[in-house]
Design a protein around this motif. Structure first.
Motif, PDB file in Angstrom:
ATOM      1  N   ALA A 163      42.246  16.897 -37.874  1.00  0.00           N
ATOM      2  CA  ALA A 163      43.153  15.752 -37.940  1.00  0.00           C
ATOM      3  C   ALA A 163      42.760  14.768 -39.035  1.00  0.00           C
TER       4      ALA A 163
ATOM      5  N   THR B  57      46.257  16.497 -45.441  1.00  0.00           N
ATOM      6  CA  THR B  57      47.341  17.345 -44.952  1.00  0.00           C
ATOM      7  C   THR B  57      47.647  18.450 -45.954  1.00  0.00           C
TER       8      THR B  57
ATOM      9  N   ASP C  65      49.902  21.436 -47.717  1.00  0.00           N
ATOM     10  CA  ASP C  65      51.333  21.618 -47.949  1.00  0.00           C
ATOM     11  C   ASP C  65      51.791  22.818 -47.133  1.00  0.00           C
TER      12      ASP C  65
ATOM     13  N   GLN D 281      58.038  23.319 -43.858  1.00  0.00           N
ATOM     14  CA  GLN D 281      58.525  22.573 -42.710  1.00  0.00           C
ATOM     15  C   GLN D 281      59.916  23.097 -42.353  1.00  0.00           C
TER      16      GLN D 281
ATOM     17  N   ASP E 244      55.985  18.194 -37.180  1.00  0.00           N
ATOM     18  CA  ASP E 244      54.670  17.587 -36.916  1.00  0.00           C
ATOM     19  C   ASP E 244      54.545  17.178 -35.455  1.00  0.00           C
TER      20      ASP E 244
ATOM     21  N   HIS F  87      51.850  18.438 -32.630  1.00  0.00           N
ATOM     22  CA  HIS F  87      51.030  17.542 -31.806  1.00  0.00           C
ATOM     23  C   HIS F  87      51.165  17.895 -30.332  1.00  0.00           C
TER      24      HIS F  87
ATOM     25  N   GLN G 187      42.713   8.191 -38.288  1.00  0.00           N
ATOM     26  CA  GLN G 187      43.555   8.567 -39.426  1.00  0.00           C
ATOM     27  C   GLN G 187      43.988   7.347 -40.224  1.00  0.00           C
TER      28      GLN G 187
ATOM     29  N   ARG H 273      45.707   9.942 -44.834  1.00  0.00           N
ATOM     30  CA  ARG H 273      46.408  10.180 -43.571  1.00  0.00           C
ATOM     31  C   ARG H 273      46.907   8.840 -43.053  1.00  0.00           C
TER      32      ARG H 273
ATOM     33  N   ASP I  28      53.191  10.041 -33.251  1.00  0.00           N
ATOM     34  CA  ASP I  28      52.308  11.197 -33.066  1.00  0.00           C
ATOM     35  C   ASP I  28      51.601  11.090 -31.720  1.00  0.00           C
TER      36      ASP I  28
END
Length: 118
Positions: free
Chosen positions: A24, A28, A30, A33, A39, A43, A80, A86, A92
């Motif tokens: 975490a 991040t 690539d 998506q 995301d 989670h 984060q 982040r 989240d």
């Protein structure tokens, strides 16, 4: 449950907590998506997995486990927010809580009165 099996489950749970926390806090990657809220699905999936693993290790402590995982998710988001790459996101954390909700049946089952109990 045999002591050795419980110990293995507890060690696996601890290792998973460390791995999730480290991952975490990494930049991040690539990734492709498929949906805009992918995301959040990730989670919820991670925290559902942690919840089930924790419940297998400590079946009698579902409530404490749920609270601890919610605090753990908040700690991740706070950590984060201190990185330059982040961002802590309350949404989240809410997705984490959705994952922890898999413990609700265990919590409800533990609170049911036993038949014949006065």
């Amino acid at each position: 449950m045999p002591d050795r099996f419980a110990t293995v489950l507890r060690l696996a749970f601890a290792a998973a907590l460390v791995a999730v926390f480290v991952l975490a806090l990494l930049p991040t990657p690539d990734l492709v998506q498929f949906v805009s809220w992918q995301d959040k699905i990730e989670h919820a999936g991670v925290f559902a997995t942690l919840s089930l693993l924790g419940l297998a290790a400590w079946p009698q402590h579902a409530g404490r486990l749920a609270l601890a995982l919610l605090a753990y998710g908040a700690a991740i988001e706070i950590a984060q927010s201190f990185t330059g790459y982040r961002m802590g996101d309350p949404w989240d954390w809410l997705a984490d809580a959705v994952g922890v909700a898999v413990l609700l049946p265990a919590l409800m089952w533990r609170r049911r009165p036993t038949p014949g109990a006065a």
